[in-house]
Design a protein around this motif. Structure first.
Motif, PDB file in Angstrom:
ATOM      1  N   GLY A 200       3.789  12.156   8.495  1.00 54.06           N
ATOM      2  CA  GLY A 200       3.081  12.286   9.767  1.00 54.06           C
ATOM      3  C   GLY A 200       1.816  13.132   9.684  1.00 54.06           C
ATOM      4  N   TRP A 201       1.599  13.775   8.510  1.00 55.14           N
ATOM      5  CA  TRP A 201       0.424  14.662   8.365  1.00 55.14           C
ATOM      6  C   TRP A 201      -0.878  13.894   8.514  1.00 55.14           C
ATOM      7  CZ3 TRP A 201      -3.874  15.335   5.278  1.00 55.14           C
ATOM      8  CH2 TRP A 201      -4.493  16.594   5.313  1.00 55.14           C
ATOM      9  N   CYS A 202      -0.985  12.729   7.900  1.00 51.81           N
ATOM     10  CA  CYS A 202      -2.221  11.937   7.982  1.00 51.81           C
ATOM     11  C   CYS A 202      -2.529  11.567   9.428  1.00 51.81           C
ATOM     12  CB  CYS A 202      -2.119  10.684   7.110  1.00 51.81           C
ATOM     13  SG  CYS A 202      -2.342  11.001   5.354  1.00 51.81           S
ATOM     14  N   ALA A 203      -1.535  11.035  10.118  1.00 54.43           N
ATOM     15  CA  ALA A 203      -1.731  10.615  11.511  1.00 54.43           C
ATOM     16  C   ALA A 203      -2.186  11.814  12.344  1.00 54.43           C
ATOM     17  CB  ALA A 203      -0.450  10.026  12.072  1.00 54.43           C
ATOM     18  N   LYS A 204      -1.562  12.977  12.108  1.00 58.69           N
ATOM     19  CA  LYS A 204      -1.850  14.182  12.886  1.00 58.69           C
ATOM     20  C   LYS A 204      -3.245  14.732  12.593  1.00 58.69           C
ATOM     21  CE  LYS A 204       0.909  18.244  14.179  1.00 58.69           C
ATOM     22  NZ  LYS A 204       2.127  19.011  13.843  1.00 58.69           N
ATOM     23  N   SER A 205      -3.701  14.558  11.352  1.00 56.25           N
ATOM     24  CA  SER A 205      -4.954  15.187  10.927  1.00 56.25           C
ATOM     25  C   SER A 205      -6.143  14.241  10.984  1.00 56.25           C
ATOM     26  CB  SER A 205      -4.801  15.702   9.503  1.00 56.25           C
ATOM     27  OG  SER A 205      -4.659  14.612   8.613  1.00 56.25           O
ATOM     28  N   GLY A 206      -5.887  12.967  11.287  1.00 52.20           N
ATOM     29  CA  GLY A 206      -6.985  12.000  11.327  1.00 52.20           C
ATOM     30  C   GLY A 206      -7.412  11.528   9.949  1.00 52.20           C
ATOM     31  N   HIS A 207      -6.518  11.639   8.983  1.00 51.71           N
ATOM     32  CA  HIS A 207      -6.793  11.154   7.621  1.00 51.71           C
ATOM     33  C   HIS A 207      -6.130   9.791   7.471  1.00 51.71           C
ATOM     34  CE1 HIS A 207      -6.922  10.945   3.259  1.00 51.71           C
ATOM     35  NE2 HIS A 207      -7.657  12.037   3.226  1.00 51.71           N
ATOM     36  N   PRO A 208      -6.792   8.807   6.853  1.00 50.53           N
ATOM     37  CA  PRO A 208      -6.131   7.505   6.646  1.00 50.53           C
ATOM     38  C   PRO A 208      -4.913   7.659   5.732  1.00 50.53           C
ATOM     39  CG  PRO A 208      -8.464   7.424   6.018  1.00 50.53           C
ATOM     40  CD  PRO A 208      -8.137   8.850   6.254  1.00 50.53           C
ATOM     41  N   MET A 209      -3.891   6.821   5.935  1.00 47.91           N
ATOM     42  CA  MET A 209      -2.733   6.836   5.041  1.00 47.91           C
ATOM     43  C   MET A 209      -2.482   5.456   4.469  1.00 47.91           C
ATOM     44  SD  MET A 209       1.272   7.817   5.143  1.00 47.91           S
ATOM     45  CE  MET A 209       1.709   6.112   5.128  1.00 47.91           C
ATOM     46  N   GLN A 210      -2.195   5.397   3.151  1.00 49.07           N
ATOM     47  CA  GLN A 210      -1.902   4.130   2.492  1.00 49.07           C
ATOM     48  C   GLN A 210      -0.434   3.787   2.693  1.00 49.07           C
ATOM     49  OE1 GLN A 210      -5.448   4.104   2.097  1.00 49.07           O
ATOM     50  NE2 GLN A 210      -4.549   2.404   0.965  1.00 49.07           N
ATOM     51  N   PRO A 211      -0.125   2.628   3.260  1.00 51.78           N
ATOM     52  CA  PRO A 211       1.271   2.209   3.403  1.00 51.78           C
ATOM     53  C   PRO A 211       1.853   1.880   2.028  1.00 51.78           C
ATOM     54  CG  PRO A 211      -0.199   0.432   4.024  1.00 51.78           C
ATOM     55  CD  PRO A 211      -1.074   1.621   3.752  1.00 51.78           C
ATOM     56  N   PRO A 212       3.187   1.668   1.926  1.00 56.78           N
ATOM     57  CA  PRO A 212       3.778   1.339   0.624  1.00 56.78           C
ATOM     58  C   PRO A 212       3.094   0.118   0.010  1.00 56.78           C
ATOM     59  CG  PRO A 212       5.488   1.653   2.271  1.00 56.78           C
ATOM     60  CD  PRO A 212       4.187   1.662   3.003  1.00 56.78           C
ATOM     61  N   GLY A 213       3.027   0.078  -1.317  1.00 58.83           N
ATOM     62  CA  GLY A 213       2.524  -1.095  -2.007  1.00 58.83           C
ATOM     63  C   GLY A 213       3.565  -2.193  -1.952  1.00 58.83           C
ATOM     64  N   GLN A 214       3.277  -3.333  -2.537  1.00 59.20           N
ATOM     65  CA  GLN A 214       4.211  -4.463  -2.475  1.00 59.20           C
ATOM     66  C   GLN A 214       4.546  -4.942  -3.866  1.00 59.20           C
ATOM     67  OE1 GLN A 214       2.257  -7.191   0.126  1.00 59.20           O
ATOM     68  NE2 GLN A 214       2.337  -5.782   1.848  1.00 59.20           N
ATOM     69  N   LYS A 215       4.490  -4.021  -4.855  1.00 56.80           N
ATOM     70  CA  LYS A 215       4.666  -4.432  -6.244  1.00 56.80           C
ATOM     71  C   LYS A 215       6.086  -4.211  -6.768  1.00 56.80           C
ATOM     72  CE  LYS A 215      -0.110  -4.470  -7.502  1.00 56.80           C
ATOM     73  NZ  LYS A 215      -1.141  -4.133  -8.474  1.00 56.80           N
ATOM     74  N   ASN A 216       7.033  -3.936  -5.888  1.00 57.67           N
ATOM     75  CA  ASN A 216       8.431  -3.923  -6.330  1.00 57.67           C
ATOM     76  C   ASN A 216       9.315  -4.357  -5.174  1.00 57.67           C
ATOM     77  OD1 ASN A 216       8.831  -1.769  -4.639  1.00 57.67           O
ATOM     78  ND2 ASN A 216       9.093  -0.270  -6.270  1.00 57.67           N
ATOM     79  N   HIS A 217      10.624  -4.380  -5.395  1.00 58.62           N
ATOM     80  CA  HIS A 217      11.526  -4.887  -4.367  1.00 58.62           C
ATOM     81  C   HIS A 217      11.524  -4.021  -3.117  1.00 58.62           C
ATOM     82  CE1 HIS A 217      13.019  -8.290  -6.468  1.00 58.62           C
ATOM     83  NE2 HIS A 217      13.135  -7.562  -7.568  1.00 58.62           N
ATOM     84  N   ALA A 218      11.436  -2.684  -3.335  1.00 60.62           N
ATOM     85  CA  ALA A 218      11.441  -1.775  -2.188  1.00 60.62           C
ATOM     86  C   ALA A 218      10.244  -2.091  -1.293  1.00 60.62           C
ATOM     87  CB  ALA A 218      11.395  -0.335  -2.650  1.00 60.62           C
ATOM     88  N   GLY A 219       9.043  -2.255  -1.937  1.00 63.86           N
ATOM     89  CA  GLY A 219       7.839  -2.569  -1.175  1.00 63.86           C
ATOM     90  C   GLY A 219       7.979  -3.905  -0.475  1.00 63.86           C
ATOM     91  N   ALA A 220       8.498  -4.906  -1.205  1.00 65.95           N
ATOM     92  CA  ALA A 220       8.609  -6.257  -0.668  1.00 65.95           C
ATOM     93  C   ALA A 220       9.520  -6.301   0.554  1.00 65.95           C
ATOM     94  CB  ALA A 220       9.132  -7.194  -1.753  1.00 65.95           C
ATOM     95  N   ARG A 221      10.566  -5.473   0.535  1.00 67.95           N
ATOM     96  CA  ARG A 221      11.510  -5.485   1.650  1.00 67.95           C
ATOM     97  C   ARG A 221      10.839  -5.057   2.954  1.00 67.95           C
ATOM     98  NH1 ARG A 221      16.109  -2.311   2.061  1.00 67.95           N
ATOM     99  NH2 ARG A 221      15.607  -0.944   0.324  1.00 67.95           N
TER     100      ARG A 221
END
Ligand code: MLY
Length: 269
Positions: A200-221
């Motif tokens: 939540g730090w990025c959202a609170k501070s106005g810094h962009p945040m990168q969501p999870p990548g999609q290069k493994n099963h966890a990301g794909a889910r």
């Protein structure tokens, strides 16, 4: 319109918990950034931390500054929080009995440093002392637990702060693993690193945040999927041998005799 990453949803879907605030050496409320592009300040040379150099603000992102050492090239920029203990107003070094140093890789002859310094500071816009923030104290021990989620700087792309997980804990270190990136960007750091932040730090501070990548099963889910497309069948259901079904018919391949099928194909049959 910019949609912030939905941490609540992600924590639920991944059945995981956020590392608590008190694990981090970060201010409870992210500090205000009153720095402007072009301002000059003093910074420790990241490649030679015994040197204090002149740096220029090249970019601002939330409470972070992209800095470039004056007299250096544009290939060694680095990022600092406005409450970093490694940056100060110009004059701080001299007040504490030190001397400003040329950066590692100073592009001129060392003998030209005094004149370079004079010209660099003459008429420069210096960041006022009051916009520097005091570094937070931070926890006295490593309180992280394996599996906890956090936001972390991607050290290979340090402008990015990304969705991450504590992969391991050892003494004063944690292993930061980036969700959906197959380990290529993972690193070890101290529990009181300034490169790791609570969820939540990025959202609170106005810094962009990168969501999870999609290069493994966890990301794909967790990849966004339109409701019209059915969920993929997990491999345990689709790939395991089904003994109740009849065996598939043999595969027949026809190859023209005048064509070469390569060394593994016998065209005489
Ligand atoms: N374009 C780069 C960016 C990688 C970023 C990985 N972080 C988010 C962990 C690449 O695809 O390699």
């Amino acid at each position: 319109t910019y949609q912030p990453f939905d941490w609540d949803e992600y924590l639920k879907e991944s059945n995981s918990e956020a590392a608590p605030l008190h694990c981090f050496k970060q201010a409870v409320n992210p500090p205000i950034n009153d720095f402007k592009v072009g301002m000059k300040l003093e910074a420790l040379d990241p490649r030679n931390v015994t040197s204090t150099c002149i740096a220029t603000v090249i970019n601002v992102l939330g409470p972070r500054l992209r800095l470039r050492l004056d007299g250096s090239d544009n290939k060694n920029d680095f990022w600092r929080l406005v409450d970093s203990s490694e940056i100060h107003a110009i004059g701080h070094c001299e007040k504490s009995g030190g001397m400003l140093q040329p950066p590692l890789g100073f592009r001129m002859n060392a003998s030209s440093w005094p004149m370079f310094l004079l010209k660099t500071l003459n008429g420069a816009e210096m960041a006022p002392a009051k916009i520097f923030q005091k570094e937070p104290l931070g926890p006295g021990a490593n309180l992280f637990v394996v599996g906890q989620k956090l936001e972390a700087v991607d050290k290979k792309n340090p402008q990015l702060i990304c969705c991450a997980t504590v992969g391991a804990v050892k003494n004063d270190q944690i292993h930061v693993t980036f969700d959906g990136w197959r380990g290529a960007f993972d690193y070890w750091c101290r529990y009181d690193s300034r490169d790791i932040f609570p969820v939540g730090w990025c959202a609170k501070s106005g810094h962009p945040m990168q969501p999870p990548g999609q290069k493994n099963h966890a990301g794909a889910r967790f990849r966004m999927r339109p409701a019209s497309i059915p969920a993929p069948i997990p491999p345990t259901e689709s790939l395991e041998a089904d003994t109740s079904a009849p065996p598939p018919p043999p595969i027949v391949i026809h190859i023209r005799k005048t064509c070469s099928g390569g060394p593994l194909i016998d065209t005489t049959q």
